[in-house]
Scaffold this motif. Structure first.
Motif, PDB file in Angstrom:
ATOM      1  N   HIS A  46       0.838  -1.198   0.000  1.00  0.00           N
ATOM      2  CA  HIS A  46       0.000   0.000   0.000  1.00  0.00           C
ATOM      3  C   HIS A  46       0.875   1.252   0.000  1.00  0.00           C
ATOM      4  CE1 HIS A  46      -3.071   2.822   1.544  1.00  0.00           C
ATOM      5  NE2 HIS A  46      -3.905   1.984   0.971  1.00  0.00           N
ATOM      6  N   TRP A  47       0.306   2.370  -0.457  1.00  0.00           N
ATOM      7  CA  TRP A  47       1.098   3.608  -0.534  1.00  0.00           C
ATOM      8  C   TRP A  47       1.630   4.025   0.813  1.00  0.00           C
ATOM      9  CZ3 TRP A  47      -0.039   8.000   2.155  1.00  0.00           C
ATOM     10  CH2 TRP A  47      -1.313   8.091   2.713  1.00  0.00           C
ATOM     11  N   LYS A  48       0.926   3.703   1.896  1.00  0.00           N
ATOM     12  CA  LYS A  48       1.408   4.092   3.226  1.00  0.00           C
ATOM     13  C   LYS A  48       2.735   3.395   3.529  1.00  0.00           C
ATOM     14  CE  LYS A  48      -2.226   3.137   5.691  1.00  0.00           C
ATOM     15  NZ  LYS A  48      -3.105   3.029   6.863  1.00  0.00           N
ATOM     16  N   GLU A  49       2.906   2.177   2.998  1.00  0.00           N
ATOM     17  CA  GLU A  49       4.166   1.475   3.211  1.00  0.00           C
ATOM     18  C   GLU A  49       5.292   2.155   2.443  1.00  0.00           C
ATOM     19  OE1 GLU A  49       3.969  -2.737   2.769  1.00  0.00           O
ATOM     20  OE2 GLU A  49       2.039  -2.857   3.754  1.00  0.00           O
ATOM     21  N   TYR A  50       4.965   2.725   1.286  1.00  0.00           N
ATOM     22  CA  TYR A  50       5.982   3.497   0.583  1.00  0.00           C
ATOM     23  C   TYR A  50       6.457   4.658   1.446  1.00  0.00           C
ATOM     24  CZ  TYR A  50       5.523   1.288  -3.988  1.00  0.00           C
ATOM     25  OH  TYR A  50       5.577   0.406  -5.024  1.00  0.00           O
ATOM     26  N   THR A  51       5.508   5.321   2.138  1.00  0.00           N
ATOM     27  CA  THR A  51       5.867   6.447   2.989  1.00  0.00           C
ATOM     28  C   THR A  51       6.813   6.020   4.089  1.00  0.00           C
ATOM     29  OG1 THR A  51       3.716   7.456   2.545  1.00  0.00           O
ATOM     30  CG2 THR A  51       4.942   8.269   4.449  1.00  0.00           C
ATOM     31  N   ASP A  55      10.839   7.028   4.909  1.00  0.00           N
ATOM     32  CA  ASP A  55      11.341   7.459   6.212  1.00  0.00           C
ATOM     33  C   ASP A  55      12.444   6.535   6.698  1.00  0.00           C
ATOM     34  OD1 ASP A  55       9.448   9.412   6.092  1.00  0.00           O
ATOM     35  OD2 ASP A  55       8.020   8.418   7.415  1.00  0.00           O
ATOM     36  N   PHE A  56      12.236   5.261   6.503  1.00  0.00           N
ATOM     37  CA  PHE A  56      13.219   4.278   6.959  1.00  0.00           C
ATOM     38  C   PHE A  56      14.531   4.427   6.196  1.00  0.00           C
ATOM     39  CE2 PHE A  56      14.762   0.439   8.695  1.00  0.00           C
ATOM     40  CZ  PHE A  56      15.399  -0.256   7.667  1.00  0.00           C
ATOM     41  N   GLU A  57      14.439   4.610   4.889  1.00  0.00           N
ATOM     42  CA  GLU A  57      15.650   4.745   4.070  1.00  0.00           C
ATOM     43  C   GLU A  57      16.444   5.987   4.471  1.00  0.00           C
ATOM     44  OE1 GLU A  57      13.881   2.563   0.064  1.00  0.00           O
ATOM     45  OE2 GLU A  57      14.147   4.736   0.128  1.00  0.00           O
ATOM     46  N   VAL A  58      15.732   7.069   4.696  1.00  0.00           N
ATOM     47  CA  VAL A  58      16.414   8.297   5.114  1.00  0.00           C
ATOM     48  C   VAL A  58      17.096   8.101   6.459  1.00  0.00           C
ATOM     49  CG1 VAL A  58      16.045  10.689   5.828  1.00  0.00           C
ATOM     50  CG2 VAL A  58      14.889   9.813   3.784  1.00  0.00           C
ATOM     51  N   ALA A  59      16.377   7.464   7.402  1.00  0.00           N
ATOM     52  CA  ALA A  59      16.950   7.251   8.735  1.00  0.00           C
ATOM     53  C   ALA A  59      18.166   6.350   8.682  1.00  0.00           C
ATOM     54  CB  ALA A  59      15.888   6.657   9.659  1.00  0.00           C
ATOM     55  N   VAL A  60      18.109   5.284   7.898  1.00  0.00           N
ATOM     56  CA  VAL A  60      19.251   4.366   7.790  1.00  0.00           C
ATOM     57  C   VAL A  60      20.422   5.060   7.106  1.00  0.00           C
ATOM     58  CG1 VAL A  60      20.078   2.250   6.679  1.00  0.00           C
ATOM     59  CG2 VAL A  60      17.889   2.263   7.844  1.00  0.00           C
ATOM     60  N   SER A  61      20.155   5.815   6.056  1.00  0.00           N
ATOM     61  CA  SER A  61      21.237   6.511   5.351  1.00  0.00           C
ATOM     62  C   SER A  61      21.916   7.548   6.240  1.00  0.00           C
ATOM     63  CB  SER A  61      20.697   7.177   4.085  1.00  0.00           C
ATOM     64  OG  SER A  61      19.766   8.202   4.417  1.00  0.00           O
ATOM     65  N   GLN A  62      21.172   8.045   7.240  1.00  0.00           N
ATOM     66  CA  GLN A  62      21.747   9.019   8.178  1.00  0.00           C
ATOM     67  C   GLN A  62      22.319   8.359   9.429  1.00  0.00           C
ATOM     68  OE1 GLN A  62      18.483  11.688   8.918  1.00  0.00           O
ATOM     69  NE2 GLN A  62      18.773  12.803   6.991  1.00  0.00           N
ATOM     70  N   GLY A  63      22.243   7.022   9.504  1.00  0.00           N
ATOM     71  CA  GLY A  63      22.764   6.317  10.662  1.00  0.00           C
ATOM     72  C   GLY A  63      21.877   6.416  11.888  1.00  0.00           C
ATOM     73  N   LYS A  64      20.582   6.682  11.691  1.00  0.00           N
ATOM     74  CA  LYS A  64      19.641   6.798  12.813  1.00  0.00           C
ATOM     75  C   LYS A  64      18.771   5.538  12.864  1.00  0.00           C
ATOM     76  CE  LYS A  64      19.490  11.841  12.360  1.00  0.00           C
ATOM     77  NZ  LYS A  64      18.638  13.027  12.093  1.00  0.00           N
ATOM     78  N   VAL A  69      13.635   2.113  13.204  1.00  0.00           N
ATOM     79  CA  VAL A  69      12.881   1.012  13.794  1.00  0.00           C
ATOM     80  C   VAL A  69      11.631   1.516  14.513  1.00  0.00           C
ATOM     81  CG1 VAL A  69      12.952  -0.802  15.548  1.00  0.00           C
ATOM     82  CG2 VAL A  69      14.887  -0.488  14.000  1.00  0.00           C
ATOM     83  N   SER A  70      11.766   2.583  15.261  1.00  0.00           N
ATOM     84  CA  SER A  70      10.621   3.093  16.027  1.00  0.00           C
ATOM     85  C   SER A  70       9.499   3.561  15.104  1.00  0.00           C
ATOM     86  CB  SER A  70      11.063   4.241  16.941  1.00  0.00           C
ATOM     87  OG  SER A  70      11.580   5.328  16.186  1.00  0.00           O
TER      88      SER A  70
END
Length: 436
Positions: A46-51, A55-64, A69-70
């Motif tokens: 679903h599109w919400k999973e894309y959202t 967020d997850f990709e940005v957080a991982v790329s920033q080392g957060k 996970v939260s």
């Protein structure tokens, strides 16, 4: 690796055909066409999973990692409604797996799209069937585990259980070692299952013929269920879910209860499936981050290579290597402060997360210093035996050290990226178990 996902257009077409009352057609594919990756898994969501993926990709790329996970753990169960659940139906050859799938689909053996059934084992390929009674659920008919009548173990050759999210073990006799082996494999993957005891109608008929005076249907069914439960408990399965069914009549015994239980557990099972694959979702993100770090290596870490070119570089380079690795930990979110935040987020200790990290070992870095012995030996021979300044030895030693340091640090980046995925897998381990 996950099974191939159907596109949204294909799923919409299936639903429409279902509404129009047409018979479903089997969606079995050749093994070569069943390969897929985590990107396909996301593409069907679903599109919400894309959202949340963004967020997850940005957080991982920033080392957060804690933020990544939260953001997922905070989602309600309804968020996972559009996640596709792949259910594998497994068991011994001839145990009634295909008949069970037909009963779940509401099809007769001679209906178009029905799973092939027979007196002996008939399933030799992995095939999937859309279970339209529940949203986004696929049933997979797998070859039987164990030797077929022809003496072949098709299951061992063609089946990779890691591709599936949930399991229904089908047995038609007493609890056997094959069932125990399947339970062990499923538990090793940290996944869940139901145990279905099929062909109960045949057991009742046999009991009625053999002992008509003592025939008691309830007692016989209870004895069958207790045998299965005792077998599962002996394999350390807590609160096993056992269902007694007859594939010829889905209205008998526990079949309605099985379908209702699956319906009630559906969102929790989908959440578990999502979390199990969640650490793999970060793989392309980490790959991009790793590639970027390697591309910037020459400009950001030139001092290390300069230090490595010295005639006796090992000890200063080892010191700089540790500094370089610490910087990588900070970039990828594996430093002590980041691990503590992630541990607090998932209710674990930082030590348990750090325990899965393999790049912490300094022994491998020490082994990288062994090539320096070649240059050092040449320097020694030149200076003491040939009695002149070891120009050639210094050049050789510097060249060897330069290459060694370059490859050592490149491998360090890859090792830290792999550790990030291991830490995410460990962090989500407890949450997967809470889902069911």
């Amino acid at each position: 690796m996950l099974p191939r996902q159907t596109t949204s257009r294909e799923r919409a077409g299936k639903r429409q055909r279902g509404l129009e009352g047409e018979k479903r057609k089997r969606t079995g594919r050749k093994p070569s066409e069943e390969k897929s990756n985590i990107g396909t898994f996301l593409a069907t969501s679903h599109w919400k999973e894309y959202t949340i993926m963004e967020d997850f990709e940005v957080a991982v790329s920033q080392g957060k990692l804690a933020d990544a996970v939260s953001s997922v753990l905070a989602k309600p169960l309804n968020f996972f409604k559009s996640t596709i659940l792949h259910i594998a139906v497994v068991g011994e050859p001839g145990s009634g797996k295909s008949s069970f799938i037909n009963a779940m689909l509401g099809l007769s053996p001679d209906d178009p799209g029905a799973a092939e059934t027979g007196i002996s084992a008939t399933t030799v390929e992995v095939k999937d069937y859309a279970y339209l009674k529940l949203p986004e659920v696929n049933l997979w008919d797998l070859p039987g585990k164990g030797l077929s009548p022809l003496g072949e173990d098709i299951f061992a050759k063609k089946v990779d259980l890691n591709r599936f999210d949930f399991f229904i073990i089908v047995g038609s006799q007493r609890f056997r070692s094959t069932h125990a082996d399947l339970v062990h494999e499923i538990q090793k993957m940290r996944k869940s299952f139901y145990f279905v005891r099929a062909k109960a109608d045949l057991d009742l008929s046999a009991s009625k013929r053999q002992r008509p005076s003592d025939y008691d249907e309830k007692k016989i069914l209870l004895r069958i269920k207790e045998d299965c439960r005792d077998g599962l408990i002996s394999e350390r399965v807590r609160d096993p879910q056992v269902f007694i069914v007859s594939s010829w009549d889905p209205n008998l015994f526990d079949f309605p209860l099985l379908q209702e239980t699956l319906k009630n557990d559906l969102l929790r099972l989908k959440r578990q499936a999502f979390l199990l694959h969640f650490s793999a979702i970060c793989s392309p993100v980490l790959e991009t981050k790793k590639t970027t770090a390697k591309e910037k290596f020459w400009t950001r870490h030139l001092c290390l290579l300069v230090a490595a070119a010295g005639p006796i570089p090992f000890f200063p380079v080892m010191f700089l290597f540790r500094k370089f690795r610490s910087r990588c930990y900070q970039d990828f979110g594996l430093d002590d402060q980041s691990l503590a935040a992630l541990a607090q987020c998932v209710g674990k200790t930082a030590a348990s997360l750090k325990a899965v990290m393999q790049s912490l070992a300094i022994a491998s870095a020490v082994l990288w210093g062994l090539p320096d012995l070649v240059g050092a030996s040449v320097i020694t021979v030149e200076y003491y035996r040939w009695e002149h300044f070891p120009i050639f030895g210094c050049l050789l030693s510097g060249g060897i050290s330069l290459l060694r340091t370059y490859f050592m640090l490149q491998k360090c980046i890859s090792g830290v990226a792999d550790d990030t995925q291991r830490v995410l897998t460990k962090a989500l381990e407890a949450e997967e178990k809470k889902s069911v």
